[in-house]
Scaffold this motif. Structure first.
Motif, PDB file in Angstrom:
ATOM      1  N   LEU A   1      10.965  54.143  68.651  1.00 38.72           N
ATOM      2  CA  LEU A   1      10.773  52.852  69.319  1.00 38.72           C
ATOM      3  C   LEU A   1       9.289  52.700  69.579  1.00 38.72           C
ATOM      4  CD1 LEU A   1      13.564  52.971  72.055  1.00 38.72           C
ATOM      5  CD2 LEU A   1      13.673  51.879  69.818  1.00 38.72           C
ATOM      6  N   ARG A   2       8.743  51.547  69.207  1.00 40.48           N
ATOM      7  CA  ARG A   2       7.322  51.302  69.450  1.00 40.48           C
ATOM      8  C   ARG A   2       7.110  49.821  69.719  1.00 40.48           C
ATOM      9  NH1 ARG A   2       3.310  52.898  65.412  1.00 40.48           N
ATOM     10  NH2 ARG A   2       2.004  53.120  67.229  1.00 40.48           N
ATOM     11  N   ARG A   3       5.998  49.545  70.393  1.00 41.23           N
ATOM     12  CA  ARG A   3       5.591  48.146  70.557  1.00 41.23           C
ATOM     13  C   ARG A   3       4.970  47.684  69.249  1.00 41.23           C
ATOM     14  NH1 ARG A   3       2.318  45.958  74.912  1.00 41.23           N
ATOM     15  NH2 ARG A   3       3.668  44.168  74.599  1.00 41.23           N
ATOM     16  N   VAL A   4       5.294  46.493  68.846  1.00 44.46           N
ATOM     17  CA  VAL A   4       4.780  45.947  67.598  1.00 44.46           C
ATOM     18  C   VAL A   4       3.260  45.765  67.652  1.00 44.46           C
ATOM     19  CG1 VAL A   4       5.127  43.504  68.178  1.00 44.46           C
ATOM     20  CG2 VAL A   4       5.271  44.248  65.774  1.00 44.46           C
TER      21      VAL A   4
ATOM     22  N   GLU B   1       4.224  58.547  59.857  1.00 46.54           N
ATOM     23  CA  GLU B   1       5.055  58.777  61.045  1.00 46.54           C
ATOM     24  C   GLU B   1       6.117  57.696  61.202  1.00 46.54           C
ATOM     25  OE1 GLU B   1       4.823  61.435  63.210  1.00 46.54           O
ATOM     26  OE2 GLU B   1       3.322  62.230  61.832  1.00 46.54           O
ATOM     27  N   ASP B   2       5.727  56.445  60.976  1.00 39.04           N
ATOM     28  CA  ASP B   2       6.616  55.309  61.234  1.00 39.04           C
ATOM     29  C   ASP B   2       7.733  55.162  60.203  1.00 39.04           C
ATOM     30  OD1 ASP B   2       5.258  54.624  63.523  1.00 39.04           O
ATOM     31  OD2 ASP B   2       4.230  52.893  62.634  1.00 39.04           O
ATOM     32  N   GLY B   3       7.492  55.518  58.978  1.00 41.81           N
ATOM     33  CA  GLY B   3       8.484  55.262  57.935  1.00 41.81           C
ATOM     34  C   GLY B   3       8.650  53.762  57.760  1.00 41.81           C
ATOM     35  N   VAL B   4       9.896  53.299  57.705  1.00 39.85           N
ATOM     36  CA  VAL B   4      10.176  51.867  57.574  1.00 39.85           C
ATOM     37  C   VAL B   4      10.035  51.231  58.949  1.00 39.85           C
ATOM     38  CG1 VAL B   4      11.884  50.134  56.908  1.00 39.85           C
ATOM     39  CG2 VAL B   4      11.743  52.290  55.646  1.00 39.85           C
ATOM     40  N   ARG B   5       9.208  50.190  59.028  1.00 45.60           N
ATOM     41  CA  ARG B   5       8.944  49.497  60.298  1.00 45.60           C
ATOM     42  C   ARG B   5       9.796  48.231  60.355  1.00 45.60           C
ATOM     43  NH1 ARG B   5       4.238  50.447  63.140  1.00 45.60           N
ATOM     44  NH2 ARG B   5       3.776  48.229  63.277  1.00 45.60           N
ATOM     45  N   VAL B   6      10.659  48.153  61.390  1.00 48.90           N
ATOM     46  CA  VAL B   6      11.649  47.079  61.502  1.00 48.90           C
ATOM     47  C   VAL B   6      11.430  46.308  62.802  1.00 48.90           C
ATOM     48  CG1 VAL B   6      14.111  46.543  61.574  1.00 48.90           C
ATOM     49  CG2 VAL B   6      13.294  48.484  60.210  1.00 48.90           C
ATOM     50  N   LEU B   7      11.102  45.027  62.686  1.00 51.51           N
ATOM     51  CA  LEU B   7      10.973  44.170  63.865  1.00 51.51           C
ATOM     52  C   LEU B   7      12.369  43.801  64.346  1.00 51.51           C
ATOM     53  CD1 LEU B   7       9.157  42.585  65.820  1.00 51.51           C
ATOM     54  CD2 LEU B   7       9.282  40.672  64.210  1.00 51.51           C
ATOM     55  N   VAL B   8      12.659  44.061  65.630  1.00 51.12           N
ATOM     56  CA  VAL B   8      14.002  43.817  66.160  1.00 51.12           C
ATOM     57  C   VAL B   8      14.005  42.743  67.251  1.00 51.12           C
ATOM     58  CG1 VAL B   8      14.893  46.067  65.477  1.00 51.12           C
ATOM     59  CG2 VAL B   8      13.876  45.794  67.745  1.00 51.12           C
ATOM     60  N   ASP B   9      13.010  41.874  67.234  1.00 50.57           N
ATOM     61  CA  ASP B   9      12.960  40.719  68.140  1.00 50.57           C
ATOM     62  C   ASP B   9      13.354  39.474  67.356  1.00 50.57           C
ATOM     63  OD1 ASP B   9      12.038  42.289  70.230  1.00 50.57           O
ATOM     64  OD2 ASP B   9       9.939  41.763  69.930  1.00 50.57           O
TER      65      ASP B   9
ATOM     66  N   ARG C   1       3.872  36.931  69.731  1.00 52.90           N
ATOM     67  CA  ARG C   1       2.737  36.049  69.956  1.00 52.90           C
ATOM     68  C   ARG C   1       1.413  36.706  69.603  1.00 52.90           C
ATOM     69  NH1 ARG C   1       3.514  32.820  75.590  1.00 52.90           N
ATOM     70  NH2 ARG C   1       5.537  32.212  74.857  1.00 52.90           N
ATOM     71  N   GLY C   2       0.561  35.952  68.936  1.00 53.33           N
ATOM     72  CA  GLY C   2      -0.806  36.387  68.684  1.00 53.33           C
ATOM     73  C   GLY C   2      -0.952  37.531  67.702  1.00 53.33           C
ATOM     74  N   LEU C   3       0.051  37.814  66.906  1.00 53.95           N
ATOM     75  CA  LEU C   3       0.000  38.935  65.975  1.00 53.95           C
ATOM     76  C   LEU C   3       0.201  38.431  64.553  1.00 53.95           C
ATOM     77  CD1 LEU C   3      -0.191  42.057  65.882  1.00 53.95           C
ATOM     78  CD2 LEU C   3       2.302  42.089  65.919  1.00 53.95           C
ATOM     79  N   SER C   4      -0.742  38.768  63.690  1.00 64.28           N
ATOM     80  CA  SER C   4      -0.597  38.356  62.290  1.00 64.28           C
ATOM     81  C   SER C   4       0.393  39.275  61.585  1.00 64.28           C
ATOM     82  CB  SER C   4      -1.946  38.428  61.574  1.00 64.28           C
ATOM     83  OG  SER C   4      -2.330  39.781  61.381  1.00 64.28           O
ATOM     84  N   LYS C   5       0.969  38.791  60.515  1.00 62.39           N
ATOM     85  CA  LYS C   5       1.922  39.598  59.757  1.00 62.39           C
ATOM     86  C   LYS C   5       1.240  40.822  59.163  1.00 62.39           C
ATOM     87  CE  LYS C   5       4.996  35.842  59.096  1.00 62.39           C
ATOM     88  NZ  LYS C   5       6.343  35.650  58.965  1.00 62.39           N
ATOM     89  N   GLU C   6      -0.011  40.682  58.777  1.00 62.40           N
ATOM     90  CA  GLU C   6      -0.741  41.811  58.213  1.00 62.40           C
ATOM     91  C   GLU C   6      -0.955  42.903  59.265  1.00 62.40           C
ATOM     92  OE1 GLU C   6      -1.992  38.535  57.967  1.00 62.40           O
ATOM     93  OE2 GLU C   6      -0.971  38.327  56.037  1.00 62.40           O
ATOM     94  N   ALA C   7      -1.374  42.518  60.463  1.00 58.26           N
ATOM     95  CA  ALA C   7      -1.636  43.488  61.527  1.00 58.26           C
ATOM     96  C   ALA C   7      -0.350  44.170  61.991  1.00 58.26           C
ATOM     97  CB  ALA C   7      -2.318  42.819  62.716  1.00 58.26           C
ATOM     98  N   ALA C   8       0.768  43.468  61.942  1.00 63.63           N
ATOM     99  CA  ALA C   8       2.037  44.016  62.417  1.00 63.63           C
ATOM    100  C   ALA C   8       2.561  45.114  61.504  1.00 63.63           C
ATOM    101  CB  ALA C   8       3.074  42.908  62.550  1.00 63.63           C
TER     102      ALA C   8
ATOM    103  N   ALA D   1       8.210  43.488  70.972  1.00 69.58           N
ATOM    104  CA  ALA D   1       7.061  43.026  71.752  1.00 69.58           C
ATOM    105  C   ALA D   1       7.215  43.343  73.239  1.00 69.58           C
ATOM    106  CB  ALA D   1       6.860  41.527  71.568  1.00 69.58           C
ATOM    107  N   VAL D   2       8.393  43.751  73.673  1.00 68.26           N
ATOM    108  CA  VAL D   2       8.594  44.017  75.105  1.00 68.26           C
ATOM    109  C   VAL D   2       7.698  45.159  75.575  1.00 68.26           C
ATOM    110  CG1 VAL D   2      10.974  43.154  75.062  1.00 68.26           C
ATOM    111  CG2 VAL D   2      10.539  45.586  74.812  1.00 68.26           C
TER     112      VAL D   2
END
Length: 120
Positions: free
Chosen positions: A9-12, A20-28, A33-40, A102-103
């Motif tokens: 579990l990590r903050r986006v 370390e992360d492997g596959v990164r899955v957004l679950v929101d 807010r304020g985050l580009s797709k590239e940076a995420a 993002a929480v």
């Protein structure tokens, strides 16, 4: 021998950790807010396993954490979400899976409930 699934579990908003992360899955349900797709660095965004807009609105209107869990688990049991859970478990079987949210407290959020379902 069955390998244990590694689900993080990590903050986006935190920088990706290659290796370390492997596959990164957004679950929101909503894009952070304020985050580009590239940076995420998000690989997947399966909205079927995110809390519904109605559930989010109810919870932020004063709903209890225990009832949120019950309602969210009911949503995860619906056919579309169940199929997506199965697919995500398959990804986790291949290596680390990082659930991004993002929480401020991922361990106390819906992401932790989702992680429990994926680990099982």
């Amino acid at each position: 021998m069955t390998r244990e699934r590694v689900i993080r579990l990590r903050r986006v908003y935190e920088a990706p950790e290659p290796g370390e992360d492997g596959v990164r899955v957004l679950v929101d349900r909503l894009w952070p807010r304020g985050l580009s797709k590239e940076a995420a660095g998000v690989d997947e965004w399966p909205k079927a396993v995110t809390p519904s807009a109605e559930l989010r609105k109810w919870f932020h209107g004063g709903g209890s954490a225990d009832e949120f869990r019950e309602r969210y688990e009911a949503e995860l049991a619906e056919p579309g979400a169940a199929a997506e859970l199965s697919r995500l478990r398959g990804l986790a079987d291949g290596g680390p899976l990082t659930l991004l949210t993002a929480v401020r407290d991922p361990a106390g959020s819906h992401a932790a409930i989702l992680a429990e379902h994926l680990a099982g």
